[in-house]
Design an enzyme around this catalytic site. Structure first.
Site, short mmCIF file in Angstrom:
data_model
loop_
_atom_site.label_atom_id
_atom_site.label_comp_id
_atom_site.label_asym_id
_atom_site.label_seq_id
_atom_site.Cartn_x
_atom_site.Cartn_y
_atom_site.Cartn_z
N HIS A 1 41.41 24.70 50.79
CA HIS A 1 42.80 24.56 51.18
C HIS A 1 43.58 23.59 50.28
O HIS A 1 44.66 23.88 49.79
CB HIS A 1 42.89 24.08 52.63
CG HIS A 1 44.13 23.33 52.90
ND1 HIS A 1 45.32 23.96 53.14
CD2 HIS A 1 44.39 22.01 52.86
CE1 HIS A 1 46.25 23.05 53.28
NE2 HIS A 1 45.71 21.86 53.11
N ARG B 1 46.50 42.19 49.45
CA ARG B 1 45.33 42.17 50.35
C ARG B 1 45.88 42.23 51.76
O ARG B 1 46.55 41.31 52.21
CB ARG B 1 44.54 40.88 50.16
CG ARG B 1 43.79 40.76 48.84
CD ARG B 1 42.94 39.50 48.82
NE ARG B 1 41.96 39.48 47.75
CZ ARG B 1 42.10 38.80 46.61
NH1 ARG B 1 43.17 38.07 46.40
NH2 ARG B 1 41.16 38.83 45.68
N ARG C 1 46.45 47.55 49.20
CA ARG C 1 45.05 47.96 49.35
C ARG C 1 44.75 48.13 50.82
O ARG C 1 45.12 47.28 51.63
CB ARG C 1 44.15 46.88 48.74
CG ARG C 1 42.68 47.18 48.89
CD ARG C 1 41.83 46.14 48.19
NE ARG C 1 41.74 44.90 48.93
CZ ARG C 1 41.07 43.83 48.51
NH1 ARG C 1 40.48 43.85 47.34
NH2 ARG C 1 41.02 42.74 49.23
N GLU D 1 35.12 48.53 41.56
CA GLU D 1 34.28 47.36 41.84
C GLU D 1 32.80 47.69 41.81
O GLU D 1 31.97 46.79 41.93
CB GLU D 1 34.63 46.81 43.23
CG GLU D 1 36.08 46.39 43.37
CD GLU D 1 36.45 46.05 44.80
OE1 GLU D 1 36.60 44.86 45.08
OE2 GLU D 1 36.61 46.98 45.62
N ASN E 1 35.85 40.48 40.58
CA ASN E 1 35.04 39.58 41.42
C ASN E 1 33.83 40.32 41.96
O ASN E 1 32.70 39.85 41.87
CB ASN E 1 35.85 39.05 42.61
CG ASN E 1 37.17 38.41 42.19
OD1 ASN E 1 37.33 38.07 41.03
ND2 ASN E 1 38.08 38.25 43.11
N ASP E 2 34.09 41.49 42.51
CA ASP E 2 32.97 42.27 43.04
C ASP E 2 32.21 42.98 41.93
O ASP E 2 30.98 43.03 41.95
CB ASP E 2 33.47 43.29 44.07
CG ASP E 2 33.58 42.65 45.45
OD1 ASP E 2 32.65 41.93 45.85
OD2 ASP E 2 34.60 42.86 46.12
N ARG F 1 28.34 36.73 44.77
CA ARG F 1 29.43 35.94 44.19
C ARG F 1 29.66 34.62 44.92
O ARG F 1 30.33 33.74 44.41
CB ARG F 1 30.72 36.76 44.14
CG ARG F 1 31.32 37.08 45.49
CD ARG F 1 32.38 38.17 45.39
NE ARG F 1 33.70 37.70 45.81
CZ ARG F 1 34.73 38.49 46.05
NH1 ARG F 1 34.62 39.80 45.88
NH2 ARG F 1 35.88 38.01 46.41
N CYS G 1 42.60 43.04 39.03
CA CYS G 1 43.15 42.12 40.03
C CYS G 1 42.13 41.08 40.48
O CYS G 1 42.37 40.31 41.39
CB CYS G 1 43.70 42.88 41.22
SG CYS G 1 42.47 43.90 42.04
C1 PEP Z 1 37.72 41.80 43.45
O1 PEP Z 1 36.64 42.12 43.97
O2 PEP Z 1 37.85 41.46 42.26
C2 PEP Z 1 38.94 41.77 44.28
C3 PEP Z 1 40.12 41.53 43.75
O3 PEP Z 1 38.78 41.97 45.61
P1 PEP Z 1 38.39 40.80 46.64
O4 PEP Z 1 38.32 39.51 45.85
O5 PEP Z 1 39.46 40.81 47.66
O6 PEP Z 1 37.07 41.29 47.11
MG MG Z 2 36.61 43.03 45.95
#
Ligand code: PEP
Ligand code: MG
Length: 577
Positions: free
Chosen positions: A191, A298, A334, A433, A456-457, A467, A504
């Protein structure tokens, strides 16, 4: 003697000021039993009532000083305090196990933190963990009659040094007195990290033991660009950092002028730099930072802390606000990405051994049309108020995409039959992803209107490394050639079919990745709003054609550090990143 501490670069910028230690009194409690249960329950009642009164006052201050977002953070704590289930759970421990009120609070806190904190890259659960800690601290301070540290006492410009900074601490600071932040714990999504970025306060978090090494009044340099804290620096160090601070301030000032500009590279190629958004506050940030669109909306925020699924109308109102505020700029919404790390709230998801590989995202959407259908209807209805695109998360096979799209088409047909207007130019795409999709990107590209790479995924699945697990975080390497090759493959496949590709995940806002992504032809970069101007400034300086040799060498490299070195060599502007 001067001392150097390392931590995580959490919020850009350089601050030079004396330290102000915000370390509270000891709130540790021991396991103890009571022989007067009623008395303990009364004490518990008293501490809930006093905590609530205090938080109401803090909420007002937060609202006045820092705006709605800060007030909402305090609201989360007020909601927790007001939730009879929490009170009952603690009371049960007093009545059944004969624990003292203090020990019962501690037990319940530990229980929840165990659940929340294991999800340490998940913003929502992290926020709940932080709220839980803050609430427990406040309850204990009343039960133990120990005062919490008082941020209001800070009456001069200083750098706050704390174990961590709670949302209620942040809400009570006089922001003109805070020059920067250093904490023992915390990560990029804590935060106070987010808050320090919003307030443009240089911050270094996760130093481990800054509160032990720094004393009140020590002169500090907080280097929020590289994650360093210098304690009682030498004259030479001071001079060096004053120069850096000046350069950073000039750069930042120049970024301001880019707010209303398009992102065009030195050789005239347009890239879209868009914002990720997960709340209505983010929409304001996106506008203030000159986002060229919302590349990832999101939608989970509509489902958090709710006792039932959000109504279609409520969702419609939220999506309508996003698309109408962004007007002719695109908003990529999304569908609900529940499961995996996002296990909050209203749906009791089955316990699974591998939730990241389990029942999540579009898998849930397809299995539970009662969730997906109203969400799609709400999006479709909102589409006429601006430029909306829709995408599905975590798609792994072509059948999944087809099924999701068929449901979308079906809802569209129904709405039109009902006489409800729907835009006829809605682009329908998917998050990329899952490695299976990257392997089949050429065929997926025939079916989708666009891909948005969720790095990220994608990275966690490429390296088979959770992750959120610190022990394997060394495998999470955005600049690894395996990631770059995957991204290149996807972009080439999409372009061959005339489709666009965005990104993203966090990688889209990593300046070291920018030259590579540009040269590979990524069309849209979507990121946390506060990175937009930095990335735009960088793109404007770079020439995609001249970066081609860099990409070739990076794709042939064997390791991520090799790629980092190459990028720094090719782009001297990035040598400090
Ligand atoms: C990702 O996986 O890169 C992504 C943007 O989705 P989230 O971080 O919401 O899983
Ligand atoms: Mg993701």
């Amino acid at each position: 003697m001067s001392l150097l501490l390392n931590g995580l670069a959490a919020s850009n910028g350089i601050a030079i000021a004396p330290a102000y230690l915000l370390v509270g009194s000891d709130l540790s409690v021991q396991k103890q039993y009571t022989n007067d249960k009623n008395h303990e329950v009364d004490r518990l009642h008293g501490s809930f009532a006093l905590s609530e009164q205090e938080l109401q006052v803090i909420r007002e201050q937060a609202h006045q000083q820092l705006g709605q977002h800060a007030a909402t953070v305090v609201d989360t704590q007020l909601a927790m305090l007001g939730d009879p289930a929490l009170f009952d759970e603690i009371k049960q421990l007093i009545q059944k196990d004969e624990f003292t009120a203090e020990w019962a609070v501690k037990k319940v806190e530990d229980h929840y933190l165990n659940i929340f904190e294991h999800q340490n890259d998940n913003d929502y659960l992290q926020a709940r963990a932080t709220a839980m800690k803050d609430v427990a601290k406040r309850l204990l301070s009343h039960l133990l009659s120990v005062a919490l540290p008082d941020p209001k006492k800070l009456d001069h410009r200083a750098i706050i040094v704390a174990k961590n900074v709670t949302p209620t601490d942040t809400a009570q600071f006089n922001r003109h007195h805070v020059a920067g932040l250093v904490t023992d714990t915390g990560g990029r999504t804590s935060h106070f990290t987010i808050m320090s970025r919003t307030l443009s306060l240089p911050a270094v978090v996760g130093t481990g033991n800054a509160t032990k090494q720094i004393h009140d009044g020590d002169l500090l340099i907080v280097d929020g660009i590289h994650g360093k804290v210098l304690v009682n620096p030498t004259e030479d160090q001071l001079e060096h950092y004053r120069l850096l601070a000046g350069r950073f301030a000039r750069e930042q000032a120049s970024w301001g002028a880019l707010r209303d500009q398009q992102t065009v590279s030195a050789d005239g190629r347009h890239f879209e730099v868009a914002a990720n958004a997960g709340t209505l506050d983010d929409l304001e940030d996106a506008r203030n930072n000159g986002a060229e669109g919302i590349g990832l909306l999101r939608t989970e925020f509509l489902y958090m802390n709710q006792s039932k699924l959000p109504e279609e109308d409520e969702q419609f109102a939220a999506y309508k606000r996003f698309v109408s505020v962004m007007s002719e700029q695109q908003v990529v919404a999304r569908t609900l990405d529940l499961g995996g790390d996002k296990r909050f709230g209203l749906m009791s998801l089955p316990e699974e051994n591998n939730p990241y590989l389990g029942f999540r995202a579009i898998r849930i959407g397809l299995a539970k049309p009662e969730i997906l259908r109203p969400q799609l209807r709400a999006m479709l209805r909102a589409s006429v108020y601006g430029r909306l695109a829709i995408m599905f998360p975590m798609v792994a096979t072509i059948e999944e995409f087809r099924r999701a799209r068929a449901i979308l088409d079906d809802e569209k047909e129904k709405l039109l039959t009902e006489g409800v207007q729907v835009a006829d130019n809605i682009e329908v795409g998917m998050m990329l992803e899952v490695p299976s999709v990257a392997m089949m990107a050429d065929l997926f590209a025939q079916e989708v209107d666009f891909f948005s790479i969720g790095s990220n995924d994608l990275i966690q699945y490429l390296f088979a490394a959770d992750r959120g697990n610190a022990r394997v975080s060394y495998l999470y390497q955005e600049l690894h050639p395996a990631v770059l090759r995957t991204v290149k493959r996807v972009i080439d496949a999409a372009h061959a079919e005339g489709k666009w590709v965005g990104m993203c995940g966090e990688m889209a806002g990593n300046p070291l990745a920018t030259p590579l992504l540009m040269a590979m032809g990524l069309d849209e970069f979507s990121m946390n709003s506060n990175q937009i101007l930095h990335i735009r400034a960088l793109i404007k300086k770079l020439n995609t054609r001249k970066l081609q040799p860099l990409v070739h060498r990076a794709l042939d490299a064997k390791t991520a550090p090799e790629v980092t070195r190459l990028v720094r060599e090719f782009v001297p502007d990035l040598k400090d990143e």
